[in-house]
Design a protein around this motif. Sequence first.
Motif, PDB file in Angstrom:
ATOM      1  N   MET A  36       6.675  17.076   4.614  1.00  0.00           N
ATOM      2  CA  MET A  36       5.550  16.387   4.964  1.00  0.00           C
ATOM      3  C   MET A  36       4.750  16.445   6.089  1.00  0.00           C
ATOM      4  SD  MET A  36       6.590  12.665   3.441  1.00  0.00           S
ATOM      5  CE  MET A  36       7.852  12.667   2.965  1.00  0.00           C
ATOM      6  N   ASN A  37       3.523  16.401   5.486  1.00  0.00           N
ATOM      7  CA  ASN A  37       2.679  16.622   6.106  1.00  0.00           C
ATOM      8  C   ASN A  37       2.125  15.871   7.428  1.00  0.00           C
ATOM      9  OD1 ASN A  37       1.723  14.683   4.604  1.00  0.00           O
ATOM     10  ND2 ASN A  37       0.126  16.560   3.937  1.00  0.00           N
ATOM     11  N   PHE A  68      12.646  14.893   5.849  1.00  0.00           N
ATOM     12  CA  PHE A  68      11.736  14.440   4.936  1.00  0.00           C
ATOM     13  C   PHE A  68      12.727  13.561   4.322  1.00  0.00           C
ATOM     14  CE2 PHE A  68       8.810  18.426   3.975  1.00  0.00           C
ATOM     15  CZ  PHE A  68       8.288  18.068   5.195  1.00  0.00           C
ATOM     16  N   ASP A 125       6.032  21.982   1.269  1.00  0.00           N
ATOM     17  CA  ASP A 125       6.356  21.325   3.009  1.00  0.00           C
ATOM     18  C   ASP A 125       7.591  21.532   3.202  1.00  0.00           C
ATOM     19  OD1 ASP A 125       5.573  20.616   5.322  1.00  0.00           O
ATOM     20  OD2 ASP A 125       4.378  19.217   4.315  1.00  0.00           O
ATOM     21  N   ASP A 176       8.032  21.652  11.111  1.00  0.00           N
ATOM     22  CA  ASP A 176       7.208  21.479  10.341  1.00  0.00           C
ATOM     23  C   ASP A 176       6.584  22.524   9.754  1.00  0.00           C
ATOM     24  OD1 ASP A 176       5.980  19.574   8.658  1.00  0.00           O
ATOM     25  OD2 ASP A 176       5.070  18.480   9.537  1.00  0.00           O
ATOM     26  N   SER A 177       6.701  22.866   8.696  1.00  0.00           N
ATOM     27  CA  SER A 177       5.247  24.450   8.187  1.00  0.00           C
ATOM     28  C   SER A 177       5.501  24.776   6.843  1.00  0.00           C
ATOM     29  CB  SER A 177       6.373  25.583   9.015  1.00  0.00           C
ATOM     30  OG  SER A 177       5.933  26.148   8.759  1.00  0.00           O
ATOM     31  N   GLU A 198      -2.528  21.621  10.217  1.00  0.00           N
ATOM     32  CA  GLU A 198      -2.301  21.687   8.638  1.00  0.00           C
ATOM     33  C   GLU A 198      -3.241  21.323   7.435  1.00  0.00           C
ATOM     34  OE1 GLU A 198       1.226  18.997   7.034  1.00  0.00           O
ATOM     35  OE2 GLU A 198       0.355  17.855   8.624  1.00  0.00           O
ATOM     36  N   GLU A 234       0.989  25.611   6.808  1.00  0.00           N
ATOM     37  CA  GLU A 234       1.117  24.658   7.941  1.00  0.00           C
ATOM     38  C   GLU A 234       1.806  25.468   9.315  1.00  0.00           C
ATOM     39  OE1 GLU A 234       3.674  21.095   8.148  1.00  0.00           O
ATOM     40  OE2 GLU A 234       2.666  19.769   9.220  1.00  0.00           O
TER      41      GLU A 234
HETATM   42 MG    MG Z   1       4.920  19.810   7.265  1.00  0.00          MG
END
Ligand code: MG
Length: 273
Positions: free
Chosen positions: A1-2, A79, A117, A128-129, A226, A257
């Motif tokens: 999740m961004n 997430f 994500d 996180d990517s 991102e 991201e």
């Molecule tokens: Mg993310």
Amino acid sequence: MNMFRRQNSQALRRPAPSAQRPEVQLKSPREIQIMREAGRIVARVHAALREAIHPGVSTLELDSLAVETMSKYNATSCFLGYRGFPAHICASINEELVHGIPKADRVLQEGDIISIDVGVRYRGFIGDSAWTYAVGGISPDAQELMRVTEQGLYEGIDQAHVGKRIVDVSRAVQRYVEAHKMHIVREYTGHGVGRQMHEAPQVLNYESQDPDGQTILRPGLVIALEPMVQLGTWQTRTLRDKWTVISKDHSLTAHFEHTIAITNNGPEILTLP
Ligand code: MG
Ligand code: MG
């Protein structure tokens, strides 16, 4: 999740007193080593997903594959349950920008692009990517959107050197994307990352008066950069499921991201295999 929704414009005009602003948490070399491992797991999840993405596959199958891969490396999704999010990854197709919920009846079709994500927690730290993938053959417009968004990410990373500021990173992303006549989403942003998925500073993908933009890059700062880019407009809207964000004009969207550590030797991408 961004990401967070961007702070409102009132907050941007009148920065809160520093006592009220969350502090940037610099990471020790030992902590960065754990984050490097977390990032490697994220990259392995992406590698498994990349292999699995074909016409006929549902986004729920991708979610299951992601969980399996995370468990194999003793990591969990960060997430699931985050503000009530009901899945392990976000899977967003075509005009869906971010926060798409995996479902058995969302089946990939030839020509789609899908943004996935992935966020994991491993030994107390987050990786996180997000990446956008082509499903079979895609249109030239979709190809160019993906290329520009990915390159926008790398233009930003190239600025992430000790002594620069967050706004230098933001500006580089914006310049590249806008030079290609595409639109940077403004309502969602990158962020610091560490023990929490979303830490200070906020990392915008465009230049602004955001006080977080003045954060000086120091060794031990870890950020998730991102860019979210749309072909027709920068504006978005959220669907009735309260999660899925789409481009307001239903034009195609892309999202790339990486989690990046600022080091004395330059930016280090942690979410690599
Ligand atoms: Mg993310
Ligand atoms: Mg993020």
